[in-house]
Motif scaffolding. Structure first.
Motif, PDB file in Angstrom:
ATOM      1  N   GLU A  66      -0.988  15.443  -1.237  1.00 36.06           N
ATOM      2  CA  GLU A  66       0.249  15.463  -0.695  1.00 36.06           C
ATOM      3  C   GLU A  66       0.691  13.804  -0.847  1.00 36.06           C
ATOM      4  OE1 GLU A  66       2.583  16.132   3.464  1.00 36.06           O
ATOM      5  OE2 GLU A  66       0.273  16.356   3.628  1.00 36.06           O
ATOM      6  N   THR A  67       1.932  13.607  -1.355  1.00 36.68           N
ATOM      7  CA  THR A  67       2.461  12.310  -1.550  1.00 36.68           C
ATOM      8  C   THR A  67       2.592  11.657  -0.135  1.00 36.68           C
ATOM      9  OG1 THR A  67       3.424  12.936  -3.650  1.00 36.68           O
ATOM     10  CG2 THR A  67       4.091  10.828  -2.714  1.00 36.68           C
ATOM     11  N   PRO A  68       2.279  10.338   0.008  1.00 30.80           N
ATOM     12  CA  PRO A  68       2.646   9.901   1.493  1.00 30.80           C
ATOM     13  C   PRO A  68       3.930   9.467   1.625  1.00 30.80           C
ATOM     14  CG  PRO A  68       1.443   8.218   0.086  1.00 30.80           C
ATOM     15  CD  PRO A  68       1.394   9.546  -0.708  1.00 30.80           C
ATOM     16  N   THR A  69       4.660   9.730   2.925  1.00 30.04           N
ATOM     17  CA  THR A  69       5.909   9.451   3.084  1.00 30.04           C
ATOM     18  C   THR A  69       6.319   7.917   2.721  1.00 30.04           C
ATOM     19  OG1 THR A  69       5.825  10.972   4.755  1.00 30.04           O
ATOM     20  CG2 THR A  69       7.805   9.472   5.032  1.00 30.04           C
ATOM     21  N   LEU A  70       5.423   7.062   2.998  1.00 29.94           N
ATOM     22  CA  LEU A  70       5.410   5.563   2.903  1.00 29.94           C
ATOM     23  C   LEU A  70       4.049   4.996   2.451  1.00 29.94           C
ATOM     24  CD1 LEU A  70       7.006   2.756   3.409  1.00 29.94           C
ATOM     25  CD2 LEU A  70       5.798   2.771   5.834  1.00 29.94           C
ATOM     26  N   GLU A  71       3.978   4.065   1.346  1.00 25.57           N
ATOM     27  CA  GLU A  71       2.924   3.402   1.121  1.00 25.57           C
ATOM     28  C   GLU A  71       3.329   1.921   0.807  1.00 25.57           C
ATOM     29  OE1 GLU A  71      -0.663   3.158  -2.304  1.00 25.57           O
ATOM     30  OE2 GLU A  71       0.958   4.963  -2.377  1.00 25.57           O
ATOM     31  N   ILE A  72       2.637   1.005   1.435  1.00 23.54           N
ATOM     32  CA  ILE A  72       2.824  -0.186   1.410  1.00 23.54           C
ATOM     33  C   ILE A  72       1.658  -1.165   0.649  1.00 23.54           C
ATOM     34  CG2 ILE A  72       3.499  -2.471   2.356  1.00 23.54           C
ATOM     35  CD1 ILE A  72       4.563  -0.898   4.688  1.00 23.54           C
ATOM     36  N   VAL A  73       1.694  -1.695  -0.359  1.00 22.28           N
ATOM     37  CA  VAL A  73       0.808  -2.535  -0.938  1.00 22.28           C
ATOM     38  C   VAL A  73       1.263  -4.011  -0.921  1.00 22.28           C
ATOM     39  CG1 VAL A  73      -0.507  -2.854  -3.075  1.00 22.28           C
ATOM     40  CG2 VAL A  73       0.544  -0.868  -2.868  1.00 22.28           C
ATOM     41  N   CYS A  74       0.248  -4.856  -0.550  1.00 19.96           N
ATOM     42  CA  CYS A  74       0.284  -6.104  -0.432  1.00 19.96           C
ATOM     43  C   CYS A  74      -0.134  -7.101  -1.651  1.00 19.96           C
ATOM     44  CB  CYS A  74      -0.879  -6.577   0.941  1.00 19.96           C
ATOM     45  SG  CYS A  74      -0.482  -8.383   1.019  1.00 19.96           S
ATOM     46  N   LEU A  75       1.135  -7.887  -2.083  1.00 21.62           N
ATOM     47  CA  LEU A  75       0.956  -8.685  -3.369  1.00 21.62           C
ATOM     48  C   LEU A  75       0.692 -10.090  -3.032  1.00 21.62           C
ATOM     49  CD1 LEU A  75       4.072  -6.831  -5.028  1.00 21.62           C
ATOM     50  CD2 LEU A  75       1.617  -6.021  -5.294  1.00 21.62           C
ATOM     51  N   LEU A  96      -1.797  -7.582   6.208  1.00 20.96           N
ATOM     52  CA  LEU A  96      -2.779  -6.982   5.136  1.00 20.96           C
ATOM     53  C   LEU A  96      -2.966  -8.274   4.092  1.00 20.96           C
ATOM     54  CD1 LEU A  96      -0.399  -3.915   4.156  1.00 20.96           C
ATOM     55  CD2 LEU A  96      -2.667  -4.078   5.695  1.00 20.96           C
ATOM     56  N   GLY A  97      -4.095  -8.062   3.637  1.00 18.61           N
ATOM     57  CA  GLY A  97      -4.587  -8.912   2.773  1.00 18.61           C
ATOM     58  C   GLY A  97      -4.273  -8.479   1.337  1.00 18.61           C
ATOM     59  N   GLN A  98      -4.352  -9.381   0.294  1.00 16.06           N
ATOM     60  CA  GLN A  98      -3.944  -9.145  -1.298  1.00 16.06           C
ATOM     61  C   GLN A  98      -4.730  -7.905  -1.789  1.00 16.06           C
ATOM     62  OE1 GLN A  98      -4.257 -12.390  -3.924  1.00 16.06           O
ATOM     63  NE2 GLN A  98      -2.807 -11.478  -5.187  1.00 16.06           N
ATOM     64  N   GLY A  99      -3.997  -6.832  -2.014  1.00  8.99           N
ATOM     65  CA  GLY A  99      -4.403  -5.839  -2.670  1.00  8.99           C
ATOM     66  C   GLY A  99      -4.691  -4.715  -1.635  1.00  8.99           C
ATOM     67  N   GLN A 100      -4.401  -4.925  -0.473  1.00  7.36           N
ATOM     68  CA  GLN A 100      -4.747  -3.911   0.881  1.00  7.36           C
ATOM     69  C   GLN A 100      -3.571  -3.048   0.932  1.00  7.36           C
ATOM     70  OE1 GLN A 100      -5.855  -6.342   4.213  1.00  7.36           O
ATOM     71  NE2 GLN A 100      -7.862  -5.593   3.960  1.00  7.36           N
ATOM     72  N   ARG A 101      -3.648  -1.704   1.327  1.00 10.52           N
ATOM     73  CA  ARG A 101      -2.362  -0.763   1.233  1.00 10.52           C
ATOM     74  C   ARG A 101      -2.486   0.000   2.579  1.00 10.52           C
ATOM     75  NH1 ARG A 101      -1.939   1.886  -3.615  1.00 10.52           N
ATOM     76  NH2 ARG A 101      -2.735   0.167  -4.644  1.00 10.52           N
ATOM     77  N   VAL A 102      -1.328   0.418   2.979  1.00 10.05           N
ATOM     78  CA  VAL A 102      -1.327   1.483   4.110  1.00 10.05           C
ATOM     79  C   VAL A 102      -0.667   2.617   3.688  1.00 10.05           C
ATOM     80  CG1 VAL A 102      -1.838  -0.221   6.084  1.00 10.05           C
ATOM     81  CG2 VAL A 102       0.306   0.230   5.023  1.00 10.05           C
ATOM     82  N   ARG A 103      -1.041   3.554   4.172  1.00  8.92           N
ATOM     83  CA  ARG A 103      -0.380   4.964   3.772  1.00  8.92           C
ATOM     84  C   ARG A 103      -0.058   5.776   4.958  1.00  8.92           C
ATOM     85  NH1 ARG A 103      -4.177   6.984  -1.176  1.00  8.92           N
ATOM     86  NH2 ARG A 103      -3.384   5.330  -2.686  1.00  8.92           N
ATOM     87  N   GLY A 117       9.334  -9.800   0.127  1.00 10.15           N
ATOM     88  CA  GLY A 117       8.991 -10.101  -1.102  1.00 10.15           C
ATOM     89  C   GLY A 117       7.672 -10.067  -1.406  1.00 10.15           C
ATOM     90  N   THR A 118       6.631 -10.109  -0.418  1.00  8.41           N
ATOM     91  CA  THR A 118       5.401  -9.870  -0.608  1.00  8.41           C
ATOM     92  C   THR A 118       4.669  -8.528  -0.894  1.00  8.41           C
ATOM     93  OG1 THR A 118       4.839  -9.950   1.762  1.00  8.41           O
ATOM     94  CG2 THR A 118       5.067 -12.103   0.707  1.00  8.41           C
ATOM     95  N   VAL A 119       5.436  -7.359  -0.765  1.00  5.71           N
ATOM     96  CA  VAL A 119       4.765  -6.235  -0.635  1.00  5.71           C
ATOM     97  C   VAL A 119       5.503  -5.251  -1.823  1.00  5.71           C
ATOM     98  CG1 VAL A 119       4.121  -6.351   1.556  1.00  5.71           C
ATOM     99  CG2 VAL A 119       6.372  -5.423   1.180  1.00  5.71           C
ATOM    100  N   GLN A 120       4.919  -4.436  -2.052  1.00  6.29           N
ATOM    101  CA  GLN A 120       5.586  -3.406  -2.882  1.00  6.29           C
ATOM    102  C   GLN A 120       5.476  -2.046  -2.105  1.00  6.29           C
ATOM    103  OE1 GLN A 120       2.867  -1.515  -5.964  1.00  6.29           O
ATOM    104  NE2 GLN A 120       4.517  -0.603  -7.039  1.00  6.29           N
TER     105      GLN A 120
END
Length: 147
Positions: A66-75, A96-103, A117-120
């Protein structure tokens, strides 16, 4: 040379001594309370990892495909992120630290980014346009019915 005699404490000196004693006791109380609060917080570990944040849907066998509803990646070095179910449970409230993500796989989510501006951000697998650097951004995400 005459005898030196110390004057008894005048009322002003007595007030100053009492105020200093109260101030020292106040600082001591603040130190004790902050120590007690820090030990309470240490007993509840905050999970910061590069692996996805587990949610109820993530524990089901079909959630892997399944594709997550939301994914955030720290840049950046530090990315403050807040995610919750509308009017309900807080799912993520951490830096979150650089490279960490939550789904998250919930159907509806409210998101607040302190510095957009710090996240994808990926909504239902599709990248959301990046926010302006240094600006706070709030938005809602709903699960794509096709997923």
């Amino acid at each position: 040379m005459g005898r030196h005699r110390s004057d008894p404490l005048s009322p002003a000196r007595l007030v100053i001594v009492i105020m200093v004693a109260i101030g020292v006791l106040g600082l001591l109380m603040v130190a004790v309370l902050s120590f007690l609060n820090s030990t309470d917080a240490a007993s509840e570990p905050v999970r910061l990892s590069t692996s996805p944040t587990p949610t109820a849907a993530a524990t089901t066998p079909t959630a892997e495909a399944e594709t997550p509803t939301l994914e955030i990646v720290c840049l950046a070095e530090r990315c403050p992120v807040f995610v919750r179910v509308p009017g309900g449970d807080i799912l993520t409230d951490q830096d979150l630290g650089q490279g960490q993500r939550v789904r998250h796989f919930e159907d509806d989510l409210e998101v607040v980014l302190d510095d957009a501006g710090t996240v994808q951000v990926l909504e239902n697998g599709k990248e959301r346009p990046p926010g302006a650097a240094g600006e706070r951004e709030s938005f809602e995400v709903s699960r794509d019915p096709d997923q």
